[in-house]
Enzyme design. Structure first.
Site, PDB file in Angstrom:
ATOM      1  N   SER A  64       0.713  -1.302   0.029  1.00  0.00           N
ATOM      2  CA  SER A  64      -0.038   0.082   0.001  1.00  0.00           C
ATOM      3  C   SER A  64       0.846   1.365   0.089  1.00  0.00           C
ATOM      4  CB  SER A  64      -0.854   0.041   1.111  1.00  0.00           C
ATOM      5  OG  SER A  64      -2.121  -0.927   0.907  1.00  0.00           O
ATOM      6  N   LYS A  67       0.422   3.342  -2.996  1.00  0.00           N
ATOM      7  CA  LYS A  67      -0.868   4.308  -2.916  1.00  0.00           C
ATOM      8  C   LYS A  67      -0.178   5.620  -3.216  1.00  0.00           C
ATOM      9  CE  LYS A  67      -3.675   1.077  -0.974  1.00  0.00           C
ATOM     10  NZ  LYS A  67      -4.441   0.664   0.439  1.00  0.00           N
ATOM     11  N   TYR A 191      -4.601  -2.499  -9.877  1.00  0.00           N
ATOM     12  CA  TYR A 191      -4.329  -2.243  -8.575  1.00  0.00           C
ATOM     13  C   TYR A 191      -3.456  -3.427  -7.881  1.00  0.00           C
ATOM     14  CZ  TYR A 191      -5.406  -2.170  -3.583  1.00  0.00           C
ATOM     15  OH  TYR A 191      -5.381  -2.053  -2.303  1.00  0.00           O
ATOM     16  N   TYR A 243      -4.170   4.191   8.094  1.00  0.00           N
ATOM     17  CA  TYR A 243      -5.455   3.528   8.322  1.00  0.00           C
ATOM     18  C   TYR A 243      -5.949   4.152   9.843  1.00  0.00           C
ATOM     19  CZ  TYR A 243      -3.724   0.799   4.719  1.00  0.00           C
ATOM     20  OH  TYR A 243      -3.007   0.677   3.581  1.00  0.00           O
ATOM     21  N   VAL A 261       1.389  -3.609   4.106  1.00  0.00           N
ATOM     22  CA  VAL A 261       1.036  -4.842   4.912  1.00  0.00           C
ATOM     23  C   VAL A 261       2.459  -5.970   4.670  1.00  0.00           C
ATOM     24  CG1 VAL A 261      -1.398  -4.977   4.918  1.00  0.00           C
ATOM     25  CG2 VAL A 261      -0.261  -5.998   3.133  1.00  0.00           C
TER      26      VAL A 261
END
Length: 319
Positions: A64, A67, A191, A243, A261
């Protein structure tokens, strides 16, 4: 202040001896096989100096953290119109949660939760088919790092495609609201491949330099994004980059950061340093346990927190 290399060496030594290391992300098959004893850290400062410790040249799945870079690309293609499809608020929920999409009409809270990043992938597909979009993404990362050896781990991507049922649900749910405009399988393929990028800490820290330098690539002097957009990306990293643990990360570390992760974290000390840390064991919120602790230690020694009065002053490590 002590020499920065000495600080990193001490941190790496202490992290290597840590008994509590977190839990590997075992729901992605290739990540489940990673040795939890790994720890690496890299710092690239505003003068272009690089400091490494531990397993800083061992590649890992960035996940991630990518992103940040896909958001940068999307802002370059659509500008502020992007915010009509993706919000800018902390989610307060897990990175793969679906609960808010019902009440918020398929608009993800921010671009760093999975739903938001899937919308970003959809935006990037407006100009190309998935193969060209993925290739353009890899070229962008290579330009940021000056390193043409960076590739996508296709085994990881295939594993995510085979097991990413929740992401399939997120994408279909948003398509039902009209916020995914391309075929779901194409969006998710893009993605998953972006998340499967493999980098080491040194490369990741190099990739973050433009955010350290207000949107400018210090190697070429080229503007990657405007200074205003760089500030806004950093603001989102600070408020949403971990998050539902973003507030705790800001409290403990005080730097804009983005976790993955795979156990990596990219953190930016504006005007001072781009920092990458990797330890594959995750805490209960899905963020690197030792990575966060290492960054907390680093900030204590350097004063790089954005909440420090002298946060943008780079300590002098010259003899």
């Amino acid at each position: 202040m002590a020499d920065l290399q000495h600080i990193l060496d001490d941190i790496a030594h202490d992290m290597a001896g840590a008994t509590e290391r977190g839990r590997i992300a075992d729901y992605i098959p290739d990540l489940a096989a990673v040795d939890p004893r790994h720890f690496g850290i890299a710092v690239v400062d505003a003068d272009g100096r690089t400091f490494l410790a531990g397993d800083a040249t061992t590649r890992f799945s960035v996940q991630s953290i990518t992103k940040v870079f896909s958001l940068t690309m999307a802002l370059g293609t659509t500008g502020d119109a992007l915010w009509q499809r993706v919000g800018r608020e902390p989610s307060g929920t897990a990175f793969n949660s679906i609960v808010q999409l019902e009440t918020e009409q398929g608009i993800p809270r921010n671009p760093f939760i999975n739903a938001g990043a899937i919308v970003i992938a959809d935006v990037l597909l407006a100009r190309h088919e998935p193969r060209e979009t993925i290739a353009e993404f890899v070229r962008f990362i290579r330009q940021l790092t000056g390193d043409d050896s960076i590739v996508i781990d296709r085994h990881v991507a295939a594993g995510e495609q085979a097991t990413g049922y929740r992401n399939v649900a997120l994408a279909n749910y948003m398509r039902a609201f009209g916020n995914i405009r391309h075929p779901v399988e194409k969006v998710l393929g893009t993605y998953f491949h972006q998340c499967a990028l493999a980098m080491d800490c040194r490369q990741l820290a190099m990739a973050g330099r433009y955010l350290m330098m207000g949107g400018t690539d210090p190697e070429t002097g080229r503007s990657v994004v405007t200074s205003q957009r760089a500030r806004r990306i950093l603001a989102l990293m600070l408020t949403c980059g971990h998050y539902d643990a973003s507030g705790d990360f800001a409290f403990r570390v005080g730097l804009p950061g983005k976790s993955g992760v795979g156990g990596g974290i990219l953190a930016i000390a504006p005007g001072s340093a781009s920092i990458a840390v990797w330890s594959p064991g995750l805490d209960a919120k899905g963020n690197s346990l030792l990575g966060r602790r290492a960054l907390e230690r680093l900030v204590q020694h350097t004063g790089w927190s954005v909440f420090e009065p002298m946060a943008c002053v780079m300590p002098d490590n010259r003899p």
